[in-house]
Scaffold this active site. Sequence first.
Site, mmCIF file in Angstrom:
data_model
loop_
_atom_site.group_PDB
_atom_site.id
_atom_site.type_symbol
_atom_site.label_atom_id
_atom_site.label_comp_id
_atom_site.label_asym_id
_atom_site.label_seq_id
_atom_site.Cartn_x
_atom_site.Cartn_y
_atom_site.Cartn_z
ATOM 1 N N THR A 189 2.534 -3.098 -1.135
ATOM 2 C CA THR A 189 1.587 -2.186 -1.759
ATOM 3 C C THR A 189 1.979 -1.860 -3.204
ATOM 4 O O THR A 189 1.109 -1.719 -4.062
ATOM 5 C CB THR A 189 1.476 -0.888 -0.945
ATOM 6 O OG1 THR A 189 2.788 -0.362 -0.704
ATOM 7 C CG2 THR A 189 0.805 -1.142 0.395
ATOM 8 N N CYS A 224 2.925 8.107 3.761
ATOM 9 C CA CYS A 224 3.986 7.189 3.363
ATOM 10 C C CYS A 224 5.292 7.918 3.055
ATOM 11 O O CYS A 224 5.343 8.762 2.154
ATOM 12 C CB CYS A 224 3.521 6.397 2.149
ATOM 13 S SG CYS A 224 4.757 5.281 1.470
ATOM 14 N N PHE A 228 -1.839 7.176 -0.266
ATOM 15 C CA PHE A 228 -0.644 7.057 0.569
ATOM 16 C C PHE A 228 -0.875 7.587 1.983
ATOM 17 O O PHE A 228 0.067 7.914 2.690
ATOM 18 C CB PHE A 228 0.529 7.790 -0.081
ATOM 19 C CG PHE A 228 0.948 7.195 -1.398
ATOM 20 C CD1 PHE A 228 1.789 6.097 -1.444
ATOM 21 C CD2 PHE A 228 0.480 7.734 -2.594
ATOM 22 C CE1 PHE A 228 2.169 5.537 -2.655
ATOM 23 C CE2 PHE A 228 0.855 7.181 -3.806
ATOM 24 C CZ PHE A 228 1.690 6.078 -3.852
#
Length: 505
Positions: A293, A428, A421
């Site tokens: 990512t 995350c 996120f």
Amino acid sequence: MAETTARAAVPKGFRSAEQGWPALHRIPHPPHRLPLLGDVVGSSRRTPVQDSVRLARRLGPVFRRRAFGREFVFTWGAGLVADLADESRFAKHVGLGVANLRPLAGDGLFTAYNHEPNWQLAHDVLAPGFSREAMAGYHPMMLSVAARLTEHWDRAAADGRWVDVPGDMTKLTLETIARTGFGHDFGSFERSRPHPFVTAMVGTLSHAQRLNNVPPPLAPLLLRRANRRNAEDIARLGHIVDEVVRRRRADGHADGDLLDRMLETAHPVTGERLSSENVRRQVITFLVAGHETTSGALSFALHHLSLHPDMADRARAEVDRVWGDTDTPAYEQVARLRYVRRVLDESLRLWPTAPAYSREATQDTVLADEHPMRRGAWTLVLVPMLHRDPEVWGADADHFDPDRFEPAAVRSRPPHTYKPFGTGARACIGRQFALHEATLVLGLLLRRYDLRPDPSYRLRVTERLTFMPEGLRLRPARRDPLRAGIPARRTDSGTASGGAGGPAG
């Protein structure tokens, strides 16, 4: 990478929307629905998320799609997403694409079900690895890896060559998480072809998405060869990770990095330790999620900066002002690049590299006082459309504008309207790691190069559970060190050179 909190188990297995949404008939779906196949007219197997974004613009803040007898509900309206963020009624749902990765990552942080105990143990053990003190310790390694990137781009600039932006950002972020987290060097910049880890990772991510586009009863037949290749990719990733762990066990500690924590640290309350199997799963999770990512975020940011030279100049001026004539920026100086950070935030708004996350009801409830949901019902939050909601972001929501993230603008927006996120307890765990790394690298590249776009390039976004610009290339041109405020330094050959991003690794 994700963190979790324990919850009572909700119904397991795939639940089509009609099982959990009593008023499903009130939710719109695309026209031209076909028997058996569902809503496949005008859709592509390669771009399911982008197809859903196009449908969202027509169908509104909550809609549904049907494929091969399975019904899915998508949400993106700000009020709906804010309600889904209520942790007392909703939790992470391990949706189909993520569940398809469980043969690879099992109960790793990203793929664990809420009822599995190892995620809480792993989160509590690993969270200190993302503290401010730990992050400052990773900073020199990030600089070292970035220097390998700039050496590669220096050669391209000297020869007038294009650089493969997604490929180089993937090399950078893989080496960064491997070295900071696990003391391992994949030698990515010394290879003419991607490391086998990257090749196998791309294969497994692509396969996980492809599984969603095939009728489940036919998958073993239609995907026989693909399933065999996926099994080989999973075995290859496992073998690589096993070798990383074996070397650490043989060589000893590495100053408390993530792998040390996995192998040596007990839970502060229970005294439990991660099993060898779970260590393997967590290493795979961090290596995959910790670089895929971030490389996409950097690639999109570089694309936008190359198309907006005025914004690149503004960001570059900030780097020159904040970092001054220092050869290698200190950890504290990275957080002071506020406009550079806004460039990243805006890139992640338009192209969130993790473009969706799922939420499930942990009790019978009513979403936003309008849509009843039974316990276990779930919905897919369509992040790119949430980030383009014109009621939140304005009529120009499709345009790139980093000033959307000026502090006053951020304060004026409702909560839960920016979610690159994820959300809640399962958001995350490595967010600050990724943002520090990406801000540092953007600053180093802006200070060192002018970024010249390919005039024939039109953005194409490939999907493999994550977003990545496809075929993006730039031509870096070295800046004049004196104009850039970079101190000249001596090289081994005795000639002057502009300062690199950090010591060579």
